[in-house]
Design an enzyme around this catalytic site. Structure first.
Site, PDB file in Angstrom:
ATOM      1  N   ASN A 111       0.818  -1.220   0.000  1.00 60.47           N
ATOM      2  CA  ASN A 111       0.000   0.000   0.000  1.00 60.47           C
ATOM      3  C   ASN A 111       0.853   1.272   0.000  1.00 60.47           C
ATOM      4  OD1 ASN A 111      -2.043  -1.827   0.098  1.00 60.47           O
ATOM      5  ND2 ASN A 111      -2.646  -1.428   2.219  1.00 60.47           N
ATOM      6  N   HIS A 157     -17.343  36.035 -31.551  1.00 61.69           N
ATOM      7  CA  HIS A 157     -18.485  35.283 -32.124  1.00 61.69           C
ATOM      8  C   HIS A 157     -18.122  34.663 -33.466  1.00 61.69           C
ATOM      9  CE1 HIS A 157     -20.952  37.563 -29.163  1.00 61.69           C
ATOM     10  NE2 HIS A 157     -20.101  38.529 -29.484  1.00 61.69           N
ATOM     11  N   SER A 278      -5.868  12.255 -48.816  1.00 65.45           N
ATOM     12  CA  SER A 278      -7.043  11.395 -48.811  1.00 65.45           C
ATOM     13  C   SER A 278      -6.807  10.261 -49.780  1.00 65.45           C
ATOM     14  CB  SER A 278      -8.267  12.213 -49.223  1.00 65.45           C
ATOM     15  OG  SER A 278      -9.252  11.366 -49.789  1.00 65.45           O
ATOM     16  N   LYS A 284      -6.816  16.647 -51.533  1.00 66.35           N
ATOM     17  CA  LYS A 284      -6.972  16.946 -50.099  1.00 66.35           C
ATOM     18  C   LYS A 284      -5.643  17.091 -49.350  1.00 66.35           C
ATOM     19  CE  LYS A 284     -10.271  17.032 -47.847  1.00 66.35           C
ATOM     20  NZ  LYS A 284     -11.204  15.990 -47.411  1.00 66.35           N
ATOM     21  N   GLU A 291      -6.554  17.795 -35.678  1.00 70.53           N
ATOM     22  CA  GLU A 291      -7.824  17.174 -35.286  1.00 70.53           C
ATOM     23  C   GLU A 291      -7.611  16.190 -34.134  1.00 70.53           C
ATOM     24  OE1 GLU A 291      -8.294  16.386 -39.746  1.00 70.53           O
ATOM     25  OE2 GLU A 291     -10.306  16.031 -38.995  1.00 70.53           O
TER      26      GLU A 291
HETATM   27  N1  ARG Z   1      -1.591  -3.416  -7.414  1.00 75.48           N
HETATM   28  C1  ARG Z   1      -2.023  -2.691  -6.269  1.00 75.48           C
HETATM   29  C2  ARG Z   1      -2.466  -1.283  -6.676  1.00 75.48           C
HETATM   30  O1  ARG Z   1      -2.112  -0.870  -7.729  1.00 75.48           O
HETATM   31  C3  ARG Z   1      -0.925  -2.599  -5.276  1.00 75.48           C
HETATM   32  C4  ARG Z   1      -1.397  -2.476  -3.860  1.00 75.48           C
HETATM   33  C5  ARG Z   1      -2.071  -3.732  -3.439  1.00 75.48           C
HETATM   34  N2  ARG Z   1      -2.299  -3.793  -2.036  1.00 75.48           N
HETATM   35  C6  ARG Z   1      -3.074  -4.697  -1.524  1.00 75.48           C
HETATM   36  N3  ARG Z   1      -3.207  -4.705  -0.263  1.00 75.48           N
HETATM   37  N4  ARG Z   1      -3.708  -5.582  -2.249  1.00 75.48           N
HETATM   38  O2  ARG Z   1      -3.157  -0.620  -5.986  1.00 75.48           O
END
Ligand code: ARG
Length: 465
Positions: A111, A157, A278, A284, A291
């Site tokens: 995490n 405009h 084109s 063209k 675009e």
């Molecule tokens: N692949 C996960 C993400 O991108 C990584 C973190 C995952 N953590 C967990 N506790 N499953 O968020």
């Protein structure tokens, strides 16, 4: 076999569909350089704090370097069964150095790892976009210096309004790009704190040194709250907001190029390098690049909208929903970067049709305001009356099918007897732009001064270390 990274309490394998919905390696493999850099910083810190031995840290560092070069050289075997970049790297590390690899994940979690990696990634993208925007500004300034006095129609405009200079028009986008760069710089400043060491959500009982890993990764400081560190993605949202606004600027400019290059308008010609033909209509010359710049805006704004929606109902702390933060953002930054470079290329070699621009600038009685201003300045008429008198003169010219400065003085004097030949002299498009000397106005000498000031500013910024 259950997952070797987290499968201790599992006896069965995940369903194939579980694996399919869970896997993120196809996207987060692009974070490999950041992931390895963060792991190296973490291992060095663990060793400095006496949490792992110096020899384990050394082997981990060497192993990570090997993995980095394997991935750089396309020799790394990414495994979907290992879900994401973090577990792919760690698994390969254990193949390379054995059990010491298992010590790397002490006092951290995927995490804080993914939050760290993605901050580093977005920071790199911001730096790349900033460099591209700077080159875009440089291109605009170069062309503005060249066309400080080139007269073209200015529109409101989308009706011919007053003559302006092409240099002035180009410098408008230099100003927009400067604010875009400012927004990215603001986002970068707030982004630049380290989540590493927040661990899963609550911090850790190990005596880690978060300031050291923050410093090693170029962050200004560690984030102060572990729950916040792993659970917010506002840094991506801010960068995507800045990207969306920048894209909208580019899209407006792209639309102008599409319009200006239409044979109906014919103010500008794009080079062969930025047009296509084109397959059926041999005559063209299509402004495809412009675009597509216009269209890429959808991708960028789409990514911002998608992530705002992913985040809006999430309780603290990490939720797997947040794995969906990367793909859209990565595509958006890539699209913006490409769009900026395409616009830079188009700006550098577009060819204005100066004669057509000048002619178009005078169409539609574009200097009528100049006549009204003359009546105010010379005859001391209130502007509202001058507006009315000029309107009647325009109607007269229109009836005779001539331009304002082509109308005989006598005809004007029938509407307002005090008008003199002096009034006619201010009615050419050149005289009109020359007179717009108020600060920020379109007069060639203003535009030249602004373009030179920008050239100096960009040059100075380039020389800064
Ligand atoms: N692949 C996960 C993400 O991108 C990584 C973190 C995952 N953590 C967990 N506790 N499953 O968020």
């Amino acid at each position: 076999m259950s997952n070797k990274m987290w499968g201790g309490r599992f006896t069965g394998r995940p369903d194939a569909i579980m694996e399919e919905i869970n896997v993120s390696i196809d996207v987060d493999r692009h974070l490999y350089a950041q992931d390895i850099a963060a792991s190296k910083a973490h291992a060095a810190m663990l060793s400095a704090q006496g949490i792992i031995t110096a020899s384990d840290a050394k082997n981990i560092g060497k192993g990570l370097d090997t993995i980095l070069s394997e991935i750089d050289n396309g020799a790394f075997d990414f495994k979907r069964a290992l879900e994401d970049i973090h577990m792919n790297v760690e698994s390969r590390l254990s193949e390379l150095i054995g059990p010491a690899a298992g010590r790397l994940h002490t006092a951290r979690s995927r995490n804080d790892q993914v939050a760290t990696d993605f901050r580093l990634y977005v920071r790199d993208e911001i730096d790349e976009i900033d460099a591209a925007l700077s080159a875009f500004q440089q291109a605009l300034v170069t062309r503005a210096l060249e066309h400080a006095a080139t007269v073209m129609p200015g529109f409101t405009h989308l009706q011919t309004a007053q003559p302006v200079t092409l240099g002035h028009h180009l410098l408008a986008y230099v100003e927009m790009a400067a604010r875009d760069r400012g927004r990215f710089a603001d986002a970068r400043r707030r982004l630049n704190e380290s989540p590493l060491g927040a661990a899963a959500l609550a911090g850790t009982s190990f005596p880690i040194d978060r300031a050291a890993t923050a410093k090693a990764l170029g962050f200004d400081r560690p984030m102060a709250n572990s729950l916040d560190a792993v659970s917010d993605r506002d840094f991506v949202l801010e960068a995507l907001s800045a990207a969306s606004i920048a894209s909208v600027h580019l899209s407006r400019f792209a639309e102008e190029l599409v319009l200006w290059t239409s044979p109906l308008v014919g103010l500008v010609r794009l080079s062969d390098k930025f047009t296509t033909g084109s397959s059926i209509m041999p005559q063209k010359r299509n402004p495809d690049a412009a675009e597509l710049v216009r269209a890429k805006t959808g991708r960028v704004i789409g990514a911002l909208t998608a992530l705002l929606i992913v985040m809006k109902g999430l309780p603290l702390a990490y939720q797997k929903d947040m794995q969906e933060d990367k793909q859209g953002a990565m595509e958006a930054f890539g699209a913006l970067s490409l769009a900026i470079r395409a616009m830079t290329g188009m700006v550098l070699d577009l060819v204005p049709d100066e004669a057509r621009m000048k002619q178009a600038a005078g169409e539609g009685y574009a200097t009528a305001t100049d006549l009204a201003d003359w009546l105010v300045r010379t005859l001391k008429m209130p502007f509202r009356d001058a507006h009315h008198v000029t309107g009647r003169i325009v109607a007269l010219a229109s009836k005779q099918g001539v331009a304002l400065h082509e109308l005989p003085l006598q005809a004007m004097q029938e509407v307002e007897p005090k008008i003199t030949a002096d009034a006619l002299r201010g009615l050419s498009v050149e005289a009109s732009v020359r007179s717009r000397t108020s600060y920020g106005g379109t007069a060639p000498k203003n535009v030249l001064a602004q373009a030179k000031a920008w050239a100096r500013r960009l040059e100075k910024a380039r020389k800064r270390p």
